[in-house]
Design a protein around this motif. Structure first.
Motif, PDB file in Angstrom:
ATOM      1  N   GLU A  32       0.839  -1.192   0.000  1.00 26.88           N
ATOM      2  CA  GLU A  32       0.000   0.000   0.000  1.00 26.88           C
ATOM      3  C   GLU A  32       0.878   1.247   0.000  1.00 26.88           C
ATOM      4  N   ILE A  33       0.358   2.323  -0.550  1.00 21.35           N
ATOM      5  CA  ILE A  33       1.122   3.559  -0.704  1.00 21.35           C
ATOM      6  C   ILE A  33       1.646   4.069   0.635  1.00 21.35           C
ATOM      7  N   ALA A  34       0.832   3.999   1.676  1.00 19.03           N
ATOM      8  CA  ALA A  34       1.272   4.475   2.995  1.00 19.03           C
ATOM      9  C   ALA A  34       2.475   3.678   3.486  1.00 19.03           C
ATOM     10  N   ALA A  35       2.478   2.368   3.243  1.00 15.20           N
ATOM     11  CA  ALA A  35       3.611   1.532   3.656  1.00 15.20           C
ATOM     12  C   ALA A  35       4.862   1.905   2.865  1.00 15.20           C
ATOM     13  N   PHE A  36       4.712   2.158   1.562  1.00 16.37           N
ATOM     14  CA  PHE A  36       5.841   2.590   0.734  1.00 16.37           C
ATOM     15  C   PHE A  36       6.431   3.877   1.276  1.00 16.37           C
ATOM     16  N   ASP A  37       5.568   4.830   1.604  1.00 14.44           N
ATOM     17  CA  ASP A  37       6.039   6.119   2.108  1.00 14.44           C
ATOM     18  C   ASP A  37       6.785   5.983   3.430  1.00 14.44           C
ATOM     19  N   GLN A  38       6.363   5.049   4.270  1.00 15.84           N
ATOM     20  CA  GLN A  38       6.992   4.873   5.583  1.00 15.84           C
ATOM     21  C   GLN A  38       8.350   4.178   5.491  1.00 15.84           C
ATOM     22  N   GLY A  39       8.576   3.436   4.422  1.00 19.82           N
ATOM     23  CA  GLY A  39       9.863   2.781   4.235  1.00 19.82           C
ATOM     24  C   GLY A  39       9.835   1.834   3.062  1.00 19.82           C
ATOM     25  N   ALA A  44      13.451   1.771  -5.147  1.00 20.55           N
ATOM     26  CA  ALA A  44      12.171   1.159  -5.513  1.00 20.55           C
ATOM     27  C   ALA A  44      11.177   2.217  -5.968  1.00 20.55           C
ATOM     28  N   SER A  45      10.295   1.788  -6.871  1.00 16.35           N
ATOM     29  CA  SER A  45       9.188   2.627  -7.320  1.00 16.35           C
ATOM     30  C   SER A  45       7.897   2.060  -6.760  1.00 16.35           C
ATOM     31  N   ASP A  46       6.978   2.928  -6.483  1.00 20.60           N
ATOM     32  CA  ASP A  46       5.652   2.541  -6.022  1.00 20.60           C
ATOM     33  C   ASP A  46       4.894   1.980  -7.225  1.00 20.60           C
ATOM     34  N   ILE A  47       4.448   0.750  -7.138  1.00 15.02           N
ATOM     35  CA  ILE A  47       3.780   0.114  -8.274  1.00 15.02           C
ATOM     36  C   ILE A  47       2.475   0.817  -8.639  1.00 15.02           C
ATOM     37  N   TYR A  48       1.942   1.615  -7.732  1.00 11.54           N
ATOM     38  CA  TYR A  48       0.699   2.328  -8.005  1.00 11.54           C
ATOM     39  C   TYR A  48       0.931   3.665  -8.706  1.00 11.54           C
ATOM     40  N   ASP A  49       2.186   3.989  -9.013  1.00  7.59           N
ATOM     41  CA  ASP A  49       2.503   5.221  -9.727  1.00  7.59           C
ATOM     42  C   ASP A  49       1.892   5.122 -11.128  1.00  7.59           C
ATOM     43  N   PRO A  50       0.970   6.035 -11.472  1.00  9.03           N
ATOM     44  CA  PRO A  50       0.305   5.936 -12.772  1.00  9.03           C
ATOM     45  C   PRO A  50       1.272   6.063 -13.955  1.00  9.03           C
ATOM     46  N   GLY A  64      15.685  -6.657 -15.893  1.00  7.38           N
ATOM     47  CA  GLY A  64      15.405  -7.299 -14.625  1.00  7.38           C
ATOM     48  C   GLY A  64      14.351  -6.523 -13.851  1.00  7.38           C
ATOM     49  N   ILE A  65      13.363  -7.241 -13.340  1.00  8.24           N
ATOM     50  CA  ILE A  65      12.302  -6.624 -12.542  1.00  8.24           C
ATOM     51  C   ILE A  65      12.178  -7.418 -11.249  1.00  8.24           C
ATOM     52  N   CYS A  66      12.236  -6.714 -10.138  1.00  9.85           N
ATOM     53  CA  CYS A  66      12.040  -7.333  -8.829  1.00  9.85           C
ATOM     54  C   CYS A  66      10.844  -6.670  -8.171  1.00  9.85           C
ATOM     55  N   VAL A  67       9.870  -7.469  -7.800  1.00 10.84           N
ATOM     56  CA  VAL A  67       8.669  -6.975  -7.139  1.00 10.84           C
ATOM     57  C   VAL A  67       8.675  -7.496  -5.709  1.00 10.84           C
ATOM     58  N   TYR A  68       8.254  -6.652  -4.786  1.00 12.44           N
ATOM     59  CA  TYR A  68       8.130  -7.139  -3.407  1.00 12.44           C
ATOM     60  C   TYR A  68       6.862  -6.612  -2.763  1.00 12.44           C
ATOM     61  N   GLY A  69       6.373  -7.391  -1.823  1.00 10.09           N
ATOM     62  CA  GLY A  69       5.211  -7.027  -1.024  1.00 10.09           C
ATOM     63  C   GLY A  69       5.630  -6.957   0.433  1.00 10.09           C
ATOM     64  N   PRO A  70       4.656  -7.050   1.329  1.00 13.66           N
ATOM     65  CA  PRO A  70       4.989  -6.930   2.748  1.00 13.66           C
ATOM     66  C   PRO A  70       5.746  -8.128   3.299  1.00 13.66           C
ATOM     67  N   GLY A  71       5.468  -9.316   2.782  1.00 14.80           N
ATOM     68  CA  GLY A  71       6.094 -10.522   3.313  1.00 14.80           C
ATOM     69  C   GLY A  71       6.090 -11.612   2.270  1.00 14.80           C
ATOM     70  N   PRO A  72       6.051 -12.885   2.704  1.00 13.13           N
ATOM     71  CA  PRO A  72       6.105 -14.008   1.761  1.00 13.13           C
ATOM     72  C   PRO A  72       4.937 -14.014   0.781  1.00 13.13           C
ATOM     73  N   VAL A  73       5.204 -14.527  -0.423  1.00 20.10           N
ATOM     74  CA  VAL A  73       4.163 -14.666  -1.443  1.00 20.10           C
ATOM     75  C   VAL A  73       3.414 -15.959  -1.168  1.00 20.10           C
ATOM     76  N   LYS A  74       2.105 -15.881  -1.112  1.00 17.84           N
ATOM     77  CA  LYS A  74       1.308 -17.083  -0.887  1.00 17.84           C
ATOM     78  C   LYS A  74      -0.092 -16.888  -1.429  1.00 17.84           C
ATOM     79  N   GLU A  75      -0.695 -17.998  -1.849  1.00 16.88           N
ATOM     80  CA  GLU A  75      -2.064 -17.935  -2.325  1.00 16.88           C
ATOM     81  C   GLU A  75      -2.969 -17.889  -1.105  1.00 16.88           C
TER      82      GLU A  75
END
Length: 124
Positions: A32-39, A44-50, A64-75
Protein backbone atom coordinates in the motif's frame (compact mmCIF):
# COMPACT_ATOMS: atom_id res chain seq x y z
CA UNK A 1 0.30 -23.80 -7.43
CA UNK A 2 0.45 -20.04 -7.22
CA UNK A 3 3.90 -19.87 -5.60
CA UNK A 4 5.46 -22.33 -8.08
CA UNK A 5 4.68 -20.05 -11.05
CA UNK A 6 6.61 -17.18 -9.52
CA UNK A 7 10.41 -17.08 -9.46
CA UNK A 8 11.92 -15.77 -6.24
CA UNK A 9 15.09 -13.79 -5.55
CA UNK A 10 16.77 -13.80 -2.14
CA UNK A 11 17.63 -10.63 -0.24
CA UNK A 12 21.36 -11.30 -0.75
CA UNK A 13 20.93 -11.90 -4.49
CA UNK A 14 18.88 -8.71 -4.83
CA UNK A 15 21.61 -6.72 -3.07
CA UNK A 16 24.22 -8.16 -5.45
CA UNK A 17 21.99 -7.44 -8.44
CA UNK A 18 21.44 -3.83 -7.29
CA UNK A 19 25.22 -3.30 -7.44
CA UNK A 20 25.48 -4.31 -11.11
CA UNK A 21 25.40 -0.86 -12.68
CA UNK A 22 25.58 -2.18 -16.26
CA UNK A 23 22.32 -4.16 -15.96
CA UNK A 24 19.14 -2.12 -15.45
CA UNK A 25 16.93 -3.30 -12.61
CA UNK A 26 13.44 -2.07 -11.85
CA UNK A 27 12.45 -2.60 -8.20
CA UNK A 28 8.72 -2.35 -7.58
CA UNK A 29 7.01 -2.02 -4.22
CA UNK A 30 3.58 -3.66 -4.37
CA UNK A 31 2.53 -2.67 -0.85
CA UNK A 32 0.00 0.00 0.00
CA UNK A 33 1.12 3.56 -0.70
CA UNK A 34 1.27 4.47 3.00
CA UNK A 35 3.61 1.53 3.66
CA UNK A 36 5.84 2.59 0.73
CA UNK A 37 6.04 6.12 2.11
CA UNK A 38 6.99 4.87 5.58
CA UNK A 39 9.86 2.78 4.24
CA UNK A 40 10.96 1.03 1.05
CA UNK A 41 13.98 -0.56 -0.59
CA UNK A 42 16.33 2.12 -1.97
CA UNK A 43 15.58 2.83 -5.63
CA UNK A 44 12.17 1.16 -5.51
CA UNK A 45 9.19 2.63 -7.32
CA UNK A 46 5.65 2.54 -6.02
CA UNK A 47 3.78 0.11 -8.27
CA UNK A 48 0.70 2.33 -8.00
CA UNK A 49 2.50 5.22 -9.73
CA UNK A 50 0.31 5.94 -12.77
CA UNK A 51 3.35 6.88 -14.86
CA UNK A 52 4.87 3.44 -14.34
CA UNK A 53 2.26 1.60 -16.41
CA UNK A 54 2.62 4.11 -19.22
CA UNK A 55 6.41 3.81 -19.19
CA UNK A 56 6.40 0.00 -18.87
CA UNK A 57 5.48 -0.52 -22.50
CA UNK A 58 8.81 1.06 -23.50
CA UNK A 59 11.04 -1.00 -21.18
CA UNK A 60 13.30 -3.73 -22.58
CA UNK A 61 11.53 -7.08 -22.15
CA UNK A 62 14.82 -8.57 -20.88
CA UNK A 63 15.17 -5.94 -18.15
CA UNK A 64 15.41 -7.30 -14.62
CA UNK A 65 12.30 -6.62 -12.54
CA UNK A 66 12.04 -7.33 -8.83
CA UNK A 67 8.67 -6.98 -7.14
CA UNK A 68 8.13 -7.14 -3.41
CA UNK A 69 5.21 -7.03 -1.02
CA UNK A 70 4.99 -6.93 2.75
CA UNK A 71 6.09 -10.52 3.31
CA UNK A 72 6.10 -14.01 1.76
CA UNK A 73 4.16 -14.67 -1.44
CA UNK A 74 1.31 -17.08 -0.89
CA UNK A 75 -2.06 -17.93 -2.32
CA UNK A 76 -4.63 -16.67 0.11
CA UNK A 77 -7.96 -14.84 0.12
CA UNK A 78 -6.10 -11.88 1.67
CA UNK A 79 -5.16 -9.51 -1.14
CA UNK A 80 -2.24 -8.03 0.83
CA UNK A 81 -0.44 -11.42 0.80
CA UNK A 82 -0.81 -11.73 -2.97
CA UNK A 83 0.16 -8.22 -4.09
CA UNK A 84 3.75 -8.93 -5.16
CA UNK A 85 2.89 -12.18 -6.91
CA UNK A 86 -0.05 -10.65 -8.74
CA UNK A 87 2.09 -7.70 -9.84
CA UNK A 88 4.88 -10.03 -11.01
CA UNK A 89 2.39 -12.06 -13.03
CA UNK A 90 1.07 -8.87 -14.64
CA UNK A 91 4.58 -7.97 -15.84
CA UNK A 92 5.20 -11.54 -17.04
CA UNK A 93 1.93 -11.38 -19.00
CA UNK A 94 3.21 -8.16 -20.60
CA UNK A 95 6.16 -10.16 -21.97
CA UNK A 96 8.89 -9.44 -19.42
CA UNK A 97 11.22 -12.42 -19.06
CA UNK A 98 13.28 -11.61 -15.94
CA UNK A 99 10.65 -10.97 -13.30
CA UNK A 100 11.37 -12.06 -9.73
CA UNK A 101 9.62 -11.62 -6.40
CA UNK A 102 11.70 -10.86 -3.32
CA UNK A 103 11.62 -13.94 -1.09
CA UNK A 104 10.17 -12.82 2.24
CA UNK A 105 9.24 -9.39 0.89
CA UNK A 106 10.03 -6.09 2.56
CA UNK A 107 9.92 -7.81 5.94
CA UNK A 108 12.94 -9.98 5.01
CA UNK A 109 14.83 -6.97 3.56
CA UNK A 110 14.33 -4.95 6.73
CA UNK A 111 15.06 -7.85 9.12
CA UNK A 112 18.40 -8.40 7.34
CA UNK A 113 19.42 -4.89 8.47
CA UNK A 114 19.44 -3.35 5.01
CA UNK A 115 18.97 0.34 4.32
CA UNK A 116 15.38 1.56 4.04
CA UNK A 117 14.41 4.83 2.37
CA UNK A 118 11.43 6.98 3.37
CA UNK A 119 9.29 9.03 0.97
CA UNK A 120 8.58 12.68 1.47
CA UNK A 121 5.41 12.69 -0.63
CA UNK A 122 3.80 16.08 -0.98
CA UNK A 123 0.29 16.23 0.35
CA UNK A 124 -2.12 18.30 -1.56
Amino acid sequence: MYEEQIKLISVDDLKRRMNLKDKPLLILDAREIAAFDQGHIPGASDIYDPELTALAKDFDENMGICVYGPGPVKETPSMIDRMAGDAAKRFMNMGYKNVRVLDGGFEAWEKAGNRVDVSQRKKG
